[in-house]
Write a protein that holds these residues in place. Structure first.
Motif, short mmCIF file in Angstrom:
data_model
loop_
_atom_site.label_atom_id
_atom_site.label_comp_id
_atom_site.label_asym_id
_atom_site.label_seq_id
_atom_site.Cartn_x
_atom_site.Cartn_y
_atom_site.Cartn_z
N ALA A 81 0.82 -1.22 0.00
CA ALA A 81 0.00 0.00 0.00
C ALA A 81 0.85 1.26 0.00
O ALA A 81 0.58 2.22 -0.75
CB ALA A 81 -0.92 -0.02 1.22
N SER A 82 1.89 1.31 0.82
CA SER A 82 2.71 2.52 0.94
C SER A 82 3.43 2.84 -0.38
O SER A 82 3.40 3.98 -0.85
CB SER A 82 3.74 2.36 2.07
OG SER A 82 4.56 3.50 2.15
N LYS A 83 4.03 1.84 -1.00
CA LYS A 83 4.75 2.08 -2.26
C LYS A 83 3.77 2.42 -3.38
O LYS A 83 4.09 3.22 -4.28
CB LYS A 83 5.60 0.86 -2.63
CG LYS A 83 6.86 0.73 -1.77
CD LYS A 83 7.82 -0.30 -2.31
CE LYS A 83 9.08 -0.36 -1.44
NZ LYS A 83 10.05 -1.34 -1.90
N ASN A 84 2.59 1.85 -3.32
CA ASN A 84 1.58 2.18 -4.32
C ASN A 84 1.16 3.64 -4.19
O ASN A 84 1.03 4.37 -5.19
CB ASN A 84 0.36 1.26 -4.14
CG ASN A 84 -0.48 1.17 -5.40
OD1 ASN A 84 -0.05 1.59 -6.47
ND2 ASN A 84 -1.69 0.65 -5.27
N ASP A 85 0.98 4.11 -2.94
CA ASP A 85 0.64 5.52 -2.70
C ASP A 85 1.75 6.44 -3.18
O ASP A 85 1.49 7.50 -3.76
CB ASP A 85 0.39 5.76 -1.21
CG ASP A 85 -0.90 5.09 -0.72
OD1 ASP A 85 -1.71 4.69 -1.58
OD2 ASP A 85 -1.05 4.95 0.51
N LEU A 86 3.00 6.04 -2.93
CA LEU A 86 4.14 6.91 -3.27
C LEU A 86 4.40 6.97 -4.78
O LEU A 86 4.68 8.04 -5.32
CB LEU A 86 5.41 6.40 -2.57
CG LEU A 86 5.54 6.65 -1.06
CD1 LEU A 86 6.70 5.85 -0.49
CD2 LEU A 86 5.75 8.15 -0.79
N TYR A 87 4.34 5.81 -5.44
CA TYR A 87 4.85 5.75 -6.82
C TYR A 87 3.83 5.25 -7.85
O TYR A 87 4.11 5.28 -9.05
CB TYR A 87 6.08 4.83 -6.87
CG TYR A 87 7.13 5.19 -5.85
CD1 TYR A 87 7.78 6.42 -5.91
CD2 TYR A 87 7.48 4.31 -4.82
CE1 TYR A 87 8.75 6.76 -4.97
CE2 TYR A 87 8.44 4.64 -3.87
CZ TYR A 87 9.07 5.87 -3.95
OH TYR A 87 10.02 6.21 -3.02
N GLY A 88 2.68 4.79 -7.39
CA GLY A 88 1.72 4.14 -8.29
C GLY A 88 1.30 4.99 -9.48
O GLY A 88 1.34 4.53 -10.63
N GLU A 89 0.90 6.25 -9.20
CA GLU A 89 0.41 7.12 -10.30
C GLU A 89 1.46 7.30 -11.38
O GLU A 89 1.15 7.24 -12.58
CB GLU A 89 -0.01 8.48 -9.73
CG GLU A 89 -1.37 8.46 -9.04
CD GLU A 89 -1.78 9.85 -8.58
OE1 GLU A 89 -1.35 10.85 -9.20
OE2 GLU A 89 -2.53 9.93 -7.59
N GLU A 90 2.70 7.55 -10.95
CA GLU A 90 3.76 7.78 -11.94
C GLU A 90 4.05 6.51 -12.75
O GLU A 90 4.32 6.58 -13.95
CB GLU A 90 5.05 8.26 -11.25
CG GLU A 90 4.96 9.72 -10.81
CD GLU A 90 6.25 10.19 -10.14
OE1 GLU A 90 7.20 10.50 -10.89
OE2 GLU A 90 6.30 10.26 -8.90
N ILE A 91 4.00 5.34 -12.09
CA ILE A 91 4.23 4.08 -12.81
C ILE A 91 3.15 3.88 -13.86
O ILE A 91 3.44 3.55 -15.02
CB ILE A 91 4.26 2.89 -11.82
CG1 ILE A 91 5.52 2.95 -10.95
CG2 ILE A 91 4.21 1.55 -12.57
CD1 ILE A 91 5.55 1.93 -9.81
N ILE A 92 1.90 4.09 -13.48
CA ILE A 92 0.78 3.94 -14.44
C ILE A 92 0.96 4.91 -15.62
O ILE A 92 0.72 4.55 -16.78
CB ILE A 92 -0.58 4.19 -13.74
CG1 ILE A 92 -0.82 3.18 -12.60
CG2 ILE A 92 -1.73 4.15 -14.74
CD1 ILE A 92 -0.87 1.73 -13.02
#
Length: 608
Positions: A590-601
């Motif tokens: 959850a934490s890494k998704n919050d931090l970097y998810g949008e940019e990865i997508i």
């Protein structure tokens, strides 16, 4: 607890915090024992996921997990990695100023920490013990537990005093963890840490992704360069040497060849060591040239090779050091060169050590076991596992002996000639002198001692000097000859008697004529997952790696702390469209998704 983990199950913490769907090996059972309040001793190979065994229970249980770690230099990286996952972790050590230490101590007392890393020396202070007595403690984790044993290869006297935890905190569960320990060391860990009631979990020692190779050719450095330049031209690696002087000269030599090679040994200033370690962790393609002072606890997952330019002191040391390669499970190489001088030097060092007679005997036995491993003609992985009490039913197919089976020959006559020469020169001379006598060289020393009159003078001309080196080395390894601790003179052992009497046959390995066959070579980017990527996937993977480097620089952490290559490969293959889909990838919580998810997508969308 400041976080909401303590109402979660271990499985939920594994998924939500660490981003993994399933436990590996016996992790789940170990965690269940600790959560139930029981002590545990676990032996798990490097890269097997030891840290999760105490991190997850610390998050599930009320209170703070206290982790005792021998290397303060690595605490920062471990804590940084946990903070990115949203875990309230800190360390206390001498690298911090008094004010920062005070802040962390207050956080500890306030119950604001999930995990706290400290060195054994700090734990043993009255001040730290008083602090801990006022704290709600979930568990104690004693990492690198082999440091407790004087038979281990990283003995730390402070570790032997850690039994006080059992006395001061009798109701707090403890876990002792190590990657390497023979049965004697395991028994000593249990005794000295008062873990007699602990459930023991011993995992397989096998690291099938590591290819073991041993080189007995001359010009070891040139062979090392052939190996690095042909197979690991773009890879990070570690080269171990026996002395500081050799570390410095090898690092300079590799640098002159065009590689970034940094020295690391106990004689360097602390700030230089710290800087070199950080560069190794944070940059790609860096080679560290080191004594054994480097490596314990190193978490870098993509070390593709570990090379030894000198023979280590024991199989435990060899296993631990080679285990720093391929922690990510991708193919890696363990390459070792050794020769006669290594054998003699280490035997002298063990005899000249400050230990008592028993310690010297054990050290010699461990060294002899390693020499036997180097000379073995059968599968190296089977021999290595057998040393640790584990059977591998079939040869591994992934070591030099399996890939290029060595040629053996009847060395009985050569052995008799060598042993007779040692006997007739009154056991007062070293290897080079014995070979000169066998080859019939009329050197001033030989004439002076009258050894040109011996019956063995010149009877060994059928072999070259290099071949005789191999014969003597194997006779020492097999225990037919011993080495005088002071002058390096060869002595006959009791085992030599039946050979000299013609009652025992000896098979010897033929010395390598050339470098190992080309079929053993692997391309530098030999990860199966990477080679399976399509050109489009590879392009996306490289974009994600470049972005990972930027994120790592922003946080001042190594790139692998942000994401492992395996996670980026999985993203490049799956190409998730949403944050929810991204959470299904191993290594994204959850934490890494919050931090970097949008940019990865966004990066994925641009690449399509």
């Amino acid at each position: 607890m400041t976080t909401a983990h303590n109402n979660s199950t271990a499985q939920q913490v594994l998924q939500n915090v660490f981003g993994y769907a399933d436990f590996r090996h016996q992790q789940a059972n170990i965690i269940d024992e600790l959560v139930a309040g029981n002590d545990v001793f676990t032996l798990m190979p490097t890269g097997g996921g030891k840290s999760l065994c105490y991190q997850i229970p610390a998050l599930v249980l009320d209170g703070v997990g206290i982790v005792i770690s021998p290397l303060i230099a690595l605490m920062q990286d471990q804590v940084d990695a946990l903070k990115i996952l949203g875990v309230n972790a800190e360390f206390l050590n001498s690298s911090q100023d008094y004010q920062r230490q005070q802040q962390i101590e207050q956080q500890l007392l306030n119950g604001e920490l999930d995990l706290l890393y400290i060195a054994p020396e700090r734990l043993l202070t009255e001040r730290m013990q008083n602090l801990l007595l006022r704290t709600n403690i979930a568990l104690f984790a004693i990492d690198e537990a082999h440091c407790v044993s004087q038979w281990g290869h990283d003995f730390r006297p402070e570790y032997q005093q850690l039994s006080i935890l059992h006395n001061i905190f009798p109701n707090t569960p403890r876990i002792a963890l190590t990657a390497t320990a023979d049965q004697r060391t395991r028994d000593e860990i249990v005794d000295l840490l008062a873990l007699h009631q602990a459930k023991q979990f011993v995992h397989s020692f096998d690291r099938p992704n590591i290819q073991y190779r041993i080189n007995d050719l001359p010009n070891a450095k040139e062979r090392l360069w052939d190996f690095i330049s042909s197979e690991h031209n773009d890879d990070a690696g570690i080269v171990y040497c026996l002395s500081r002087k050799m570390v410095e000269s090898t690092a300079q030599w590799l640098s002159a060849k065009g590689r970034v090679a940094l020295p690391y040994h106990a004689g360097l200033a602390n700030e230089v060591k710290a800087q070199h370690q950080q560069r190794f962790l944070q940059e790609e393609q860096v080679i560290i040239v080191a004594t054994i002072a480097f490596g314990m606890g190193i978490d870098k997952p993509d070390v593709r090779f570990v090379a030894h330019l000198n023979i280590p002191k024991s199989i435990e040391a060899y296993y631990q050091e080679t285990g720093r390669a391929g922690r990510d499970g991708q193919p890696a190489n363990a390459w070792l060169a050794y020769g006669m001088q290594d054998v003699i030097k280490l035997k002298q060092m063990s005899q000249n050590s400050d230990g008592n007679e028993l310690f010297k005997q054990i050290t010699q036995r461990k060294l002899n076991a390693l020499l036997g491993y180097c000379e073995v003609s059968s599968c190296r992985r089977q021999a290595l596992l057998q040393y640790f009490g584990e059977q591998l039913d079939t040869p591994c197919g992934n070591c030099d002996n399996c890939l290029t089976p060595p040629i053996t020959w009847d060395g009985t006559l050569a052995a008799k000639k060598a042993l007779s020469t040692v006997y007739r020169t009154k056991q007062r001379f070293g290897v080079t002198y014995q070979i000169d006598v066998l080859l019939g060289k009329t050197t001033p020393r030989i004439i002076n001692f009258g050894h040109n009159q011996l019956s063995t003078f010149g009877i060994g001309e059928e072999l070259s000097a290099q071949a005789w080196q191999g014969v003597f080395r194997q006779l020492i390894s097999m225990g037919f000859l011993s080495v005088d601790m002071e002058f390096g003179a060869l002595k006959l052992t009791e085992q030599a008697r039946p050979v000299l009497k013609g009652e025992q046959q000896i098979q010897l390995r033929e010395q390598s004529k050339k470098a190992k066959a080309a079929k053993q070579k692997r391309s530098p980017k030999n990860s199966q997952a990477i080679t399976d990527l399509t050109p489009q996937d590879t392009s996306l993977f490289e974009q994600l790696r470049a972005q990972r480097t930027l994120w790592a620089k922003d946080r001042g952490v190594p790139p692998f702390v942000i994401f492992h290559d395996a996670t980026l490969i999985a993203i490049a293959q799956a190409k998730p469209n949403t944050a929810a889909e991204l959470l299904t990838i191993n290594g994204i919580g959850a934490s890494k998704n919050d931090l970097y998810g949008e940019e990865i997508i966004a990066i994925i969308a641009q690449s399509l």
